[in-house]
Each structure stands twice: as C-alpha cells, then as structure tokens.
Design an enzyme around this catalytic site. Sequence first.
Site, PDB file in Angstrom:
ATOM      1  N   ASP A  84       0.839  -1.198   0.000  1.00  0.00           N
ATOM      2  CA  ASP A  84       0.000   0.000   0.000  1.00  0.00           C
ATOM      3  C   ASP A  84       0.875   1.250   0.000  1.00  0.00           C
ATOM      4  OD1 ASP A  84      -2.665   1.370   0.377  1.00  0.00           O
ATOM      5  OD2 ASP A  84      -1.624   2.072   2.175  1.00  0.00           O
ATOM      6  N   TYR A  97       3.107  10.081   0.371  1.00  0.00           N
ATOM      7  CA  TYR A  97       4.259   9.570   1.107  1.00  0.00           C
ATOM      8  C   TYR A  97       5.560  10.047   0.468  1.00  0.00           C
ATOM      9  CZ  TYR A  97       0.609   6.403   2.842  1.00  0.00           C
ATOM     10  OH  TYR A  97      -0.548   5.877   3.373  1.00  0.00           O
ATOM     11  N   LYS A 113      -3.345   5.800  -3.844  1.00  0.00           N
ATOM     12  CA  LYS A 113      -4.449   6.658  -3.418  1.00  0.00           C
ATOM     13  C   LYS A 113      -4.602   7.861  -4.338  1.00  0.00           C
ATOM     14  CE  LYS A 113      -3.740   5.007   1.277  1.00  0.00           C
ATOM     15  NZ  LYS A 113      -2.442   4.327   1.079  1.00  0.00           N
TER      16      LYS A 113
END
Length: 320
Positions: A51, A56, A82
């Site tokens: 994930d 990030y 995402k």
Amino acid sequence: MELRQIGKTPLKSSVLSLGAAPLGGLFAPVTEVDASATVKASLRVGIKLIDVAPHYGQGLAEVRLGKALQSLPNDNYLLSTKVGRLLEPSGSATAGANWPEALNFTTVYDTSRRGILKSLEDSSRRLGTSKIDIAFLHDPDRYAKDSSDLRGMISDAYETLSELRSQGRVKAIGIGVNAPEPCFAAMQIGTWDCFVLAGTYSVLRQEDKGLLDACAAASVSVLIGGPYMSGALAGGSTWRYRPIPPDIADDIARLKAICDRHEFPMQAAALQFPLRHPAVSSVIVGMRSASEVAENYGLLNALIPDGFWSDLEQEGLARR
C-alpha cells in the site's frame, strides 16, 4: 501466509501487508538499497499487498517502490495507491517536517474526474507500471469544510472510481482515512470494496464506532493501518504521532503486564488483535528494512494463548 478475500472481489490479500510510507522517508531518510530490500523481503515471506500513496514523501515512496518492483513478476502481489492529493511540480517540497526527503511537489486536493485520472496516471508513471489493483480516496475529511462538503467530495470521487472499476482499470475501490465517519458517509453513497482505517482500531482502543461490524454485514473489507499506533504499542514514545497521553500510558502498562503474564511480546498482540474481527482482511504495517519485515512476520506468527484474549476483555481493554 494466510490470505483473505477483499470484499466481494476475487482479490485476496495477505493478512500482513506492507505499508510503503517509510519508503518515502517518513520521519527519517531511507536508502534506496534498504527500500528495495524491504520490498523483496516482504514478498519472500508471503506479503501480497503493498500500500502506497502520492502523499508519502511527495511521490518518493512510489518512485522507490517502482524501482524495487522493476525486476519482479507483477502477478505475485497486489498494489494499492491513493487519489485525492494531486501532486503539482514546485520549486521546493511542501510536505512538512515528517518527510525530510520529500520531492519537489505541492499538494492540491482534487476529487474531480480530471484530478483522479491524472493522479492515477502520475502514480503509474512513478511506479513504472499500469498495474494498480486498488485505488483509495485519501483523507477527504482532512480537506472538507463540513459534512456536506465531505459527502460531495466522496460522491465526486466515487463516480470516477466506480467507472474505473467497471472498466477493469482498477479491481477494487475504497477510502483511506483515520476516522470512521467518512467510511459511514461513503457507504451511503455507493458500493465500495474496502477501506483503510488507520490509527483507530487497535488492541488498546477500538474507536471505530461500529464501522467494522457494519462492514462485515455489507461484505466490505477493512485494512487496518497503524496497528502499533505510531509506535506506542511497540515500545515507542508517540500515540497517533503525538506524545503518549497519561491515560494511554497507564493502559499500555496494563496491556504489557497481561502480555508478560502470558509470556509473549506486546507487539504480537497489537498485530494479531485486529485480525480477529471478521471484517478485517489485513493489517498494514509500515516497514523500512528487511529486518523489520522479519520481525513483524515473527510477531504475526507468535503463539498467543486463548486465555490472553479473555484476560484482555476482563481488564476492559478490548471488546472482542
């Protein structure tokens, strides 16, 4: 490693998943060598879900993950990323102190069709693959002005994400958040396959407000992020990224005493507890080295006596 179905889809996740935030330098820099070793060690022990998110390291985690996966067959793992936070080129990084290696992008929150399609296109380029199995709407509650605005964001995103799912461009869709309310709102708007719920449901605090039970009834899978609560349940000094409050510190001491009595590490309880709920398909753990992968794999397989769980309930620390 045990595999569990994700929602009603044919996808199956390992019960332990790799959270790629540390690969983007969360809190401290990570070398590309360590990032690659982390990914490869994860796949060796049977981890099937990785994930990641543009957030990030402002794209850095996706870049490093992509490099690590280049030489590996892509039918051996599931990849989730995402949408919502769209990265726009900038003269400097704007990610904040938690991301010391962040790339030079600024974040624009965009749940429009254009924003979501561009976000996935950019993620695919950074990852070096068009294989994105699961797309999560990331933290809409952090950007919504009120509940009506939140529903509008989720509704806009759902229209595009569900279309991508029906076209087969992604195999599952969901929301990744740190609170249950956006997930409840999402369930009223459309049909989702899974949610990432981070920092909310742990062996010490179950603050999902009934979301996991509702998800089990609706065949929506939950992936639990942050089972160590940003380190507090693994001997660290922070709870949800802030200093541990006194009441939490007291309960951690009580939890550790029960674990000591049953002769196994507290981290094993933190990792295994969420998996006892029927809605939970996996726990996502952020890892930054091959040694951390080996440690968490060992904790996942540590033997926990049945008596521990009953003691935990009797102490009022867990409801199941």
